[in-house]
Design an enzyme around this catalytic site. Structure first.
Site, PDB file in Angstrom:
ATOM      1  N   LYS A 131       0.673  -1.456   0.213  1.00 30.58           N
ATOM      2  CA  LYS A 131       0.314  -0.079   0.119  1.00 30.58           C
ATOM      3  C   LYS A 131       1.103   1.370  -0.084  1.00 30.58           C
ATOM      4  O   LYS A 131       1.810   0.699  -0.060  1.00 30.58           O
ATOM      5  CB  LYS A 131      -1.149   0.217   0.984  1.00 30.58           C
ATOM      6  CG  LYS A 131      -2.096  -0.856   1.237  1.00 30.58           C
ATOM      7  CD  LYS A 131      -2.469  -0.855   2.707  1.00 30.58           C
ATOM      8  CE  LYS A 131      -4.442  -2.027   2.322  1.00 30.58           C
ATOM      9  NZ  LYS A 131      -4.765  -1.728   1.795  1.00 30.58           N
ATOM     10  N   ARG A 191     -10.086 -11.859   2.344  1.00 34.85           N
ATOM     11  CA  ARG A 191     -11.363 -13.403   1.675  1.00 34.85           C
ATOM     12  C   ARG A 191     -10.390 -14.062   2.273  1.00 34.85           C
ATOM     13  O   ARG A 191     -11.194 -15.205   1.520  1.00 34.85           O
ATOM     14  CB  ARG A 191     -11.439 -12.536   0.828  1.00 34.85           C
ATOM     15  CG  ARG A 191     -10.596 -12.830  -0.515  1.00 34.85           C
ATOM     16  CD  ARG A 191     -11.151 -11.680  -1.702  1.00 34.85           C
ATOM     17  NE  ARG A 191     -10.481 -10.479  -2.013  1.00 34.85           N
ATOM     18  CZ  ARG A 191     -10.938  -9.408  -2.556  1.00 34.85           C
ATOM     19  NH1 ARG A 191     -11.504  -9.702  -3.584  1.00 34.85           N
ATOM     20  NH2 ARG A 191     -11.322  -7.746  -2.362  1.00 34.85           N
TER      21      ARG A 191
END
Length: 466
Positions: free
Chosen positions: A243, A317
């Site tokens: 990020k 996920r």
């Protein structure tokens, strides 16, 4: 400091029968109607008080005492049901009661308690000592129970990762279970591979603190089975798909799903609901090291579905997939997962609404009703199967990050749906876990989403034996 400093916390509320000073809630129409006593009316006029929403005016009495406090509701009483949170920040020290016609007594008390919160673990400031006597029309124990769950979630999210890594989250998880006599266990490090939780291990293996699956069991067998699953990514660098500095700034909150299901579990256990409760938290840190998982890698999940890694920043996920597959092996009557999963959900609904996905129409309807009654807003999102094809990839069964950049939150929900095949009722929440601007009942920082509404739904189901 334990994670339970807020359970039935007397510093927010004074005992029934306590002698109090009075707060009178007023609207601009009340001021214009001339209903105030002459001394208060004169002071209002001299002070320029307009009864704007959340405004407070202390009316002096003789000898420097306080005669009364006026609390502005603004023109629309229903605009903010928890406006009383402002009082917790503005009232002088002492014990208070509130006269606020048209606002539910439980909302008054809960708003005051929520507004009393401050995250001061790392500061020397002392908390305010204004307390509220809860009206007899409100269920004080249930209000304190809900307050405790929300504030636990806030505390866990607000705690920085140097004190809330996977091991610290396990300690808080165990403390919660021990407080209510639950059975708590964990699978840590390479034992995850031996026990067939490969995706949890994959995401967390690069961290200096070993990944783990936390499990809590509470309640009586034979009662309705409820399983809660919370994403516990204690910090998310994005992995090798790292990020930006801005994108990483709030990533201590990426365990917000875990914090929220722990807050919800607190409410359920504290109420003694007749359920068979399981709580699962995959606790990891998505870090960067020589053994970090890579874009292009393919891993076999617990369920046997192979997953191609097309973005290491779509890690939540993955850990949820193994946990949900495990939960689904002994299907509960109701399976709930909560996760700070996608930025797409925030683009769609902003930071205040809790998006949820489910195929259970009855559950969706009851949740929407409970959310309205609890002033705990949620919004249903579609499990649009037309996008399921986007999960396909040539080299593996599915990808963790479909290309194209569209329908991100729906694609994430459809990914998780692949791992829930037996449970009759499943609902997925893609929450933000953070309050970006101050509200009457909430400072900037970690926040609980939808758990008060879910508590109502679970309580009603449990009492109906479903």
């Amino acid at each position: 400091m334990t994670p339970f400093q807020h359970i039935h916390r007397s510093s927010f509320f004074a005992p029934a029968g306590t002698v109090t000073k009075s707060v009178t809630a007023v609207t601009p129409a009340d001021l214009e109607g001339g209903t105030l006593p002459p001394d208060a009316a004169d002071w209002v006029k001299a002070s320029g008080f307009k009864a704007d929403a959340g405004s407070v005016l202390v009316v002096p009495g003789q000898g420097g005492s306080i005669s009364r406090v006026l609390f502005g509701l603004g023109s629309d009483r229903a605009e903010s049901p928890f406006l009383s949170g402002r009082l917790a920040k503005l009232l002088p020290p002492g014990d208070w009661s509130i006269d606020a016609e048209g606002i539910a007594a439980d909302h008054l008390a809960l708003g005051f308690g929520l507004g009393s919160y401050s995250f001061a673990k790392y500061k020397s400031e002392k908390p305010r000592d204004a307390r509220l006597v809860v009206s007899g029309d409100a269920d004080a124990m249930d209000i304190e129970r809900q307050l405790a769950g929300v504030l636990l979630a806030r505390d866990l999210i607000n705690t920085p990762t140097n004190d809330m890594g996977p091991d610290n989250l396990e300690a808080a998880f165990r403390a919660l279970g021990e407080h209510y006599g639950a059975l708590v266990s964990s699978i840590v490090g390479d034992d995850l591979l031996e026990k067939n939780f490969p995706l949890i291990h994959t995401v967390g293996r690069a961290s200096a603190v070993a990944p783990r699956l936390l499990e809590m069991r509470w309640g009586k067998k034979g009662n309705p089975r409820i399983t809660l699953v919370g994403k516990g990514v204690c910090f998310d660098t994005g992995g090798l798909d790292i990020k930006t500095a801005t994108g990483m700034a709030l990533m201590k909150k990426d365990m917000g799903g875990a914090a929220n299901v722990m807050g919800l579990a607190l409410m359920i256990m504290d109420a003694g609901l007749p359920v068979d409760l399981t709580v699962l938290v995959p606790a990891v840190e998505n870090s960067i090291s020589s053994n970090a998982f890579r874009p292009g890698d393919i891993y076999k999940s617990r369920k046997g579905i192979t997953v191609q890694i097309d973005n290491t920043d779509a890690e939540g996920r993955l850990v949820l997939a193994d946990a949900l597959a495990y939960a689904d092996e002994t299907p509960p009557d109701l399976l709930i997962d909560m996760a700070t999963l996608t930025g797409a959900a925030r683009v769609a609904l902003g930071p205040e609404l809790a998006p949820f996905f489910t195929d259970d129409e009855d559950l969706a309807g009851k949740l929407l009703l409970a959310a309205k009654e609890a002033a705990d807003p949620v919004w249903r999102m579609p499990l649009w199967m037309g996008y399921d094809k986007d999960l396909r990839t040539r080299a593996a069964d599915i990808t963790n990050s479909p290309s194209g950049g569209m329908a991100g939150s729906i694609n994430a929900a459809l990914f998780l749906k692949r791992f829930v095949t037996a449970s009759p009722s499943w609902i997925h929440f893609d929450i933000y876990g953070w309050n970006p601007s101050e509200k009457p009942h909430a400072p900037v920082g970690g926040e609980a989403f939808a758990i008060r509404a879910l508590y109502r739904v679970i309580r009603d189901r449990a009492q109906a034996g479903k």
